[in-house]
Write a protein that holds these residues in place. Structure first.
Motif, short mmCIF file in Angstrom:
data_model
loop_
_atom_site.label_atom_id
_atom_site.label_comp_id
_atom_site.label_asym_id
_atom_site.label_seq_id
_atom_site.Cartn_x
_atom_site.Cartn_y
_atom_site.Cartn_z
N ASN A 1 0.83 -1.21 0.00
CA ASN A 1 0.00 0.00 0.00
C ASN A 1 0.86 1.26 0.00
O ASN A 1 0.48 2.29 -0.55
CB ASN A 1 -0.93 0.01 1.22
N ARG A 2 2.04 1.16 0.64
CA ARG A 2 2.95 2.29 0.72
C ARG A 2 4.36 1.76 0.96
O ARG A 2 4.54 0.62 1.38
CB ARG A 2 2.54 3.24 1.85
N LEU A 3 5.35 2.59 0.69
CA LEU A 3 6.74 2.17 0.82
C LEU A 3 7.06 1.70 2.24
O LEU A 3 7.80 0.73 2.44
CB LEU A 3 7.67 3.33 0.44
N TYR A 4 6.48 2.35 3.23
CA TYR A 4 6.75 2.03 4.63
C TYR A 4 6.42 0.57 4.96
O TYR A 4 7.02 -0.02 5.86
CB TYR A 4 5.95 2.97 5.54
N ASP A 5 5.47 -0.02 4.23
CA ASP A 5 5.08 -1.41 4.51
C ASP A 5 6.24 -2.38 4.32
O ASP A 5 6.24 -3.47 4.90
CB ASP A 5 3.92 -1.83 3.60
N LEU A 6 7.23 -1.99 3.51
CA LEU A 6 8.38 -2.87 3.30
C LEU A 6 9.25 -2.96 4.56
O LEU A 6 9.97 -3.95 4.74
CB LEU A 6 9.22 -2.36 2.13
N ARG A 7 9.18 -1.97 5.42
CA ARG A 7 10.01 -1.96 6.64
C ARG A 7 9.77 -3.21 7.48
O ARG A 7 10.71 -3.89 7.89
CB ARG A 7 9.72 -0.71 7.46
N GLU A 8 8.52 -3.53 7.73
CA GLU A 8 8.20 -4.70 8.55
C GLU A 8 8.65 -5.99 7.87
O GLU A 8 9.13 -6.92 8.52
CB GLU A 8 6.70 -4.75 8.84
N ILE A 9 8.51 -6.04 6.55
CA ILE A 9 8.93 -7.22 5.80
C ILE A 9 10.43 -7.44 5.96
O ILE A 9 10.90 -8.56 6.20
CB ILE A 9 8.56 -7.06 4.31
N LEU A 10 11.21 -6.36 5.86
CA LEU A 10 12.66 -6.47 6.01
C LEU A 10 13.05 -6.87 7.43
O LEU A 10 13.89 -7.75 7.64
CB LEU A 10 13.33 -5.14 5.65
N LEU A 11 12.44 -6.22 8.41
CA LEU A 11 12.80 -6.49 9.80
C LEU A 11 12.43 -7.91 10.23
O LEU A 11 13.10 -8.51 11.08
CB LEU A 11 12.12 -5.47 10.72
N ASN A 12 11.39 -8.46 9.61
CA ASN A 12 10.97 -9.83 9.94
C ASN A 12 11.63 -10.88 9.06
O ASN A 12 11.41 -12.08 9.24
CB ASN A 12 9.45 -9.96 9.83
N GLY A 13 12.43 -10.42 8.09
CA GLY A 13 13.14 -11.35 7.22
C GLY A 13 12.25 -12.14 6.30
O GLY A 13 12.57 -13.27 5.91
N HIS A 14 11.11 -11.56 5.90
CA HIS A 14 10.13 -12.27 5.08
C HIS A 14 10.18 -11.83 3.62
O HIS A 14 9.16 -11.84 2.93
CB HIS A 14 8.72 -12.06 5.63
N THR A 15 11.33 -11.44 3.12
CA THR A 15 11.41 -10.94 1.75
C THR A 15 11.22 -12.04 0.73
O THR A 15 10.97 -11.77 -0.43
CB THR A 15 12.76 -10.26 1.52
#
Length: 219
Positions: A205-219
């Motif tokens: 939905n927005r660029l910021y949503d990628l932050r949680e993906i990176l921090l959780n290692g779910h890329t």
């Protein structure tokens, strides 16, 4: 040296909240040259280089005059609007999270490197980036994969561990064709083959949503 993971970000509409300004530049250019702008046409231009945009608009709307003059006209309109571009919501938090999780960050854009660099400096974000691949660095811009292939080579990124983030059909096509796992921001339509590719990781939905993906290692 082992290739490192990279976060390869598009600029307009991804890192910079610039779409409204780009739309205004497009609409005024077409209208002032006697054409009729449309949302559908603007969508097809997203992710293209300025040179390609001007050439396509000149053909579609029978705009005459030297190509260099038309290009200068369009670029001036964009530069007039760019001073008002703001970073996308949560951009700096996302950039910090990317660095904290071991990603090296570059911009891959169809715009001009000097313009992007000035904007990054103005907004206090330049120090997060190792470099910029712009229109002047390639002979074929998005949707061709060359901009992303150039970034992978120039910065010695591993395509298997790197990520691209885009906001347009042209951008996603370029990144996936270069072998990159790719997210798109928003609801732009994609080619069916690209959307079904295992390299296409989904929509944000927005660029910021990628932050949680990176921090959780779910890329």
């Amino acid at each position: 040296m082992t290739p490192s993971p990279g976060l390869l970000l598009d600029f307009d509409g991804t890192l910079a909240d610039s779409i409204s300004g780009l739309r205004q530049a497009y609409q005024s250019f077409v209208t002032d040259h006697g054409g009729t702008p449309s949302d559908a046409e603007f969508e097809t231009l997203n992710g293209s280089s300025l040179r390609e945009i001007v050439a396509r608009l000149a053909l579609a709307h029978t705009i005459t005059g030297p190509q260099t003059d038309l290009l200068t006209d369009y670029r001036t309109r964009i530069q007039s609007a760019s001073g008002f571009y703001q970073p996308a919501y949560g951009a700096e938090a996302l950039l910090q999270a990317a660095q904290d999780t071991g990603y090296r960050i570059v911009i891959v854009t169809s715009g001009w490197r000097q313009h992007v660099r000035a904007w990054l400096k103005q907004n206090g974000l330049l120090h997060y980036f190792e470099g910029i691949i712009g229109a002047e660095d390639v002979t074929a811009t998005k949707p061709a994969p060359q901009p992303y292939l150039r970034a992978l080579s120039a910065f010695k990124f591993s395509p298997e561990t790197s990520l691209a983030v885009e906001d347009s059909r042209n951008g996603v096509t370029a990144a996936v064709s270069a072998g990159l796992r790719t997210y798109i921001i928003g609801q732009s339509s994609l080619d069916r083959q690209i959307e079904k590719s295992p390299l296409f990781k989904g929509r944000l939905n927005r660029l910021y949503d990628l932050r949680e993906i990176l921090l959780n290692g779910h890329t």
